[in-house]
Design a protein around this motif. Structure first.
Motif, PDB file in Angstrom:
ATOM      1  N   GLY A  81      12.405   8.397  -9.220  1.00 23.98           N
ATOM      2  CA  GLY A  81      12.420   7.496  -9.858  1.00 23.98           C
ATOM      3  C   GLY A  81      12.106   6.276 -10.722  1.00 23.98           C
ATOM      4  O   GLY A  81      13.052   5.123 -10.556  1.00 23.98           O
ATOM      5  N   MET A  82      11.417   6.553 -11.224  1.00 16.69           N
ATOM      6  CA  MET A  82      11.128   5.395 -12.166  1.00 16.69           C
ATOM      7  C   MET A  82      11.305   6.148 -13.282  1.00 16.69           C
ATOM      8  O   MET A  82      11.328   7.343 -13.711  1.00 16.69           O
ATOM      9  CB  MET A  82       9.584   4.824 -12.581  1.00 16.69           C
ATOM     10  N   HIS A  83      11.622   5.628 -14.422  1.00 16.44           N
ATOM     11  CA  HIS A  83      11.888   5.717 -15.733  1.00 16.44           C
ATOM     12  C   HIS A  83      10.085   6.456 -16.557  1.00 16.44           C
ATOM     13  O   HIS A  83      10.873   7.328 -17.394  1.00 16.44           O
ATOM     14  CB  HIS A  83      12.837   5.611 -16.210  1.00 16.44           C
ATOM     15  N   GLY A 156       3.353   1.496 -10.760  1.00 16.67           N
ATOM     16  CA  GLY A 156       3.193   1.944 -10.526  1.00 16.67           C
ATOM     17  C   GLY A 156       2.969   3.007  -9.440  1.00 16.67           C
ATOM     18  O   GLY A 156       3.675   3.877  -8.589  1.00 16.67           O
ATOM     19  N   LYS A 157       1.365   3.434  -9.028  1.00 21.51           N
ATOM     20  CA  LYS A 157       1.293   3.994  -8.450  1.00 21.51           C
ATOM     21  C   LYS A 157       1.221   3.461  -6.691  1.00 21.51           C
ATOM     22  O   LYS A 157       1.525   3.732  -6.148  1.00 21.51           O
ATOM     23  CB  LYS A 157      -0.496   3.751  -8.491  1.00 21.51           C
ATOM     24  N   ILE A 158       1.360   2.204  -6.609  1.00 25.15           N
ATOM     25  CA  ILE A 158       2.166   1.353  -5.679  1.00 25.15           C
ATOM     26  C   ILE A 158       3.407   2.345  -4.799  1.00 25.15           C
ATOM     27  O   ILE A 158       3.476   2.522  -3.849  1.00 25.15           O
ATOM     28  CB  ILE A 158       2.300   0.363  -5.557  1.00 25.15           C
ATOM     29  N   VAL A 159       4.341   2.110  -6.361  1.00 25.35           N
ATOM     30  CA  VAL A 159       6.020   2.808  -5.925  1.00 25.35           C
ATOM     31  C   VAL A 159       5.700   4.122  -5.356  1.00 25.35           C
ATOM     32  O   VAL A 159       6.461   4.560  -4.489  1.00 25.35           O
ATOM     33  CB  VAL A 159       6.838   2.968  -6.850  1.00 25.35           C
ATOM     34  N   LEU A 160       4.457   4.974  -5.833  1.00 28.26           N
ATOM     35  CA  LEU A 160       4.497   6.664  -5.495  1.00 28.26           C
ATOM     36  C   LEU A 160       3.897   6.471  -4.132  1.00 28.26           C
ATOM     37  O   LEU A 160       3.637   7.596  -3.323  1.00 28.26           O
ATOM     38  CB  LEU A 160       3.240   7.153  -6.605  1.00 28.26           C
ATOM     39  N   VAL A 161       3.308   5.258  -3.724  1.00 25.21           N
ATOM     40  CA  VAL A 161       2.871   5.571  -2.349  1.00 25.21           C
ATOM     41  C   VAL A 161       3.412   5.116  -1.019  1.00 25.21           C
ATOM     42  O   VAL A 161       3.621   5.926  -0.557  1.00 25.21           O
ATOM     43  CB  VAL A 161       1.248   4.022  -2.519  1.00 25.21           C
ATOM     44  N   LYS A 163       6.396   6.079  -1.563  1.00 22.27           N
ATOM     45  CA  LYS A 163       7.699   7.318  -1.568  1.00 22.27           C
ATOM     46  C   LYS A 163       6.338   8.223  -1.253  1.00 22.27           C
ATOM     47  O   LYS A 163       7.308   9.614  -1.208  1.00 22.27           O
ATOM     48  CB  LYS A 163       8.081   7.441  -2.313  1.00 22.27           C
ATOM     49  N   ARG A 164       5.077   8.396  -1.148  1.00 23.68           N
ATOM     50  CA  ARG A 164       4.737   9.088  -0.279  1.00 23.68           C
ATOM     51  C   ARG A 164       4.029  10.806  -1.828  1.00 23.68           C
ATOM     52  O   ARG A 164       3.654  11.576  -1.024  1.00 23.68           O
ATOM     53  CB  ARG A 164       5.194   9.850   1.825  1.00 23.68           C
ATOM     54  N   ALA A 165       4.291   9.916  -2.662  1.00 21.47           N
ATOM     55  CA  ALA A 165       3.922  10.846  -3.836  1.00 21.47           C
ATOM     56  C   ALA A 165       2.387  11.135  -3.522  1.00 21.47           C
ATOM     57  O   ALA A 165       2.378  12.927  -3.680  1.00 21.47           O
ATOM     58  CB  ALA A 165       4.383  10.815  -5.674  1.00 21.47           C
ATOM     59  N   PHE A 166       1.489  10.861  -3.177  1.00 21.22           N
ATOM     60  CA  PHE A 166      -0.390  11.608  -3.292  1.00 21.22           C
ATOM     61  C   PHE A 166      -0.260  11.580  -1.806  1.00 21.22           C
ATOM     62  O   PHE A 166      -0.709  12.675  -1.455  1.00 21.22           O
ATOM     63  CB  PHE A 166      -0.840  10.298  -3.345  1.00 21.22           C
TER      64      PHE A 166
END
Length: 418
Positions: A81-83, A156-161, A163-166
């Motif tokens: 969801g991040m452009h 960036g990485k906080i959003v990814l965390v 959303k459980r990306a890692f």
């Protein structure tokens, strides 16, 4: 005080783990990275010349994803969801999953003053080095490169965390950061930010100042409160900020003012102590001046300190030793530092390393001098060397179950202490 293990002790511990990244496998990594060095140099200079700030890295997103697709990765653009975020994956068989991070945003007024053009290509190099080992059949598993936007804004990485990306996709995550020194532990602390506003009453500043309520006085009072508060802070605490609105005209009592502050502590668990002190400074200023106050801590939450995984960090340092790089003791490393990064939030979820590697400069990050250093040929060579060592560390996780178990054990121990 307990003495932390020195680098040489850590090297001895690493040797006990039956390291399986042989000279042959290291050669595969090194050849793969050397073969693309000129291409990476071109990308690095492009990102340096065409700097973009956080969440606006459209050009960087385009050239990085295009390059990775050309190199045989399965690329997902505009990820999670991040452009300007992306992922690039390569897998061969079942096995452990290695995450690598690239950053590519710059700083307003400074350009690539933190060397994110080099971080971007270090991610490319490390991922391609690991991919080469997978392609050779010497290892099985997966490598995933995460393109993480807006590190300077800690987004960036906080959003990814969140959303459980890692957590759902990798077993460990690695990245590099250029600096004026080589530290495998790279001390990086927690940070939170707050916006404060004061609301007063306007009046003519000369004809009837007594009829106004001065919101600028409240900002001045906050500055004095914070300055006095520093006497009672820990030496490792940091508070710094700017005035974002100081009023509209010198002959009008300001009815609205605002400021923006960063607060930093060595560990995220200590932040509440400093947050309460800051809020007391705001409330006291409002009470003293008769203003109304509103303060808003960042909605996305705190940027956590980085938990460096000692097992992987010392493996990386051991590889760098082959290139003549030496590291201070862990104790000495952890006395320095003071920067922050959203990689800290990742480090609370999976085992992480975020080494700092020297690029032959005496300049501090976030300076004009560092911006200049980040585009030199020497900085590029240093990035290539460090990337080879980071990739070799990731390969060890793929190859060696005993080693990986030690990584996880260390991660759980450090997480409990935090």
């Amino acid at each position: 005080m307990e003495q932390l293990p020195c680098y040489e002790d850590c090297v001895k511990q690493i040797k006990k783990l039956n390291i399986e990244c042989t000279d042959e496998i290291e050669q595969i990594v090194n050849q793969a990275i050397d073969s693309i060095s000129d291409e990476l140099r071109t990308i690095s200079l492009d990102l340096h010349e065409n700097m973009e700030t956080g969440m606006k890295e459209v050009h960087a997103h385009y050239i990085l994803t295009k390059y990775l697709e050309k190199k045989g990765f399965t690329v997902t653009r505009h990820a999670y969801g991040m452009h300007t975020a992306f992922t690039a994956e390569y897998s061969r068989g079942s096995g452990r999953r290695i995450g690598i991070c690239s950053e590519y945003d710059g700083l307003p007024g400074l350009g690539q003053g933190c060397g994110h053009n080099l971080i971007a290509i270090s991610g490319l190099a490390s991922a391609i080095g690991i991919k080469a080992v997978l392609e050779s059949g010497k290892a099985s598993g997966k490598v995933i490169l995460f393109g993480t936007p807006a590190e300077e804004l800690s987004i960036g990485k906080i959003v990814l965390v969140q959303k459980r990306a890692f957590q759902d996709n990798v077993d460990v995550c690695l990245m590099l950061h250029p600096a004026a020194y080589d530290h495998q532990y790279g001390k990086l602390i927690a940070i939170h930010d707050v916006r404060v506003e004061f609301f007063g009453k306007p009046s003519h500043a000369s004809a009837a100042p007594w009829a106004g309520v001065n919101a600028l006085d409240a900002i001045v009072q906050v500055w004095n409160n914070v300055s006095m508060m520093r006497q009672q802070l820990l030496p490792t605490d940091r508070v710094h900020g700017i005035v974002t609105d100081g009023g509209q005209a010198a002959n009008i009592i300001p009815e609205h003012t605002s400021a923006f502050f960063f607060v930093r502590t060595t560990k995220a668990s200590q932040a509440d102590r400093l947050i309460k002190k800051m809020e007391a400074c705001f409330e006291a200023a409002a009470l003293a001046t008769g203003c109304q106050v509103k303060y808003t801590w960042r909605e996305i939450g705190i940027t956590k300190d980085v938990i460096q995984n000692a097992v992987m960090a010392d493996t990386y340092a051991n590889h760098m030793k082959k290139y003549g790089i030496r590291f201070p003791s862990r104790e000495e490393q952890e006395k320095s530092g003071g920067g922050s990064t959203d990689m800290g939030n990742v480090s609370y979820e999976v085992p992480v390393i975020h080494p700092m590697y020297g690029i032959h400069t005496t300049a501090s990050n976030h300076t004009v001098e560092f911006t200049a250093a980040a585009k030199t040929e020497q900085a590029h060579k240093d990035t290539i060397t460090a990337s080879k060592c980071l990739a070799a560390t990731g390969v060890e996780v793929l190859l060696n179950e005993q080693y990986y178990n030690h990584v996880v054990k260390e991660f759980k121990k450090e997480l409990a202490e935090h």
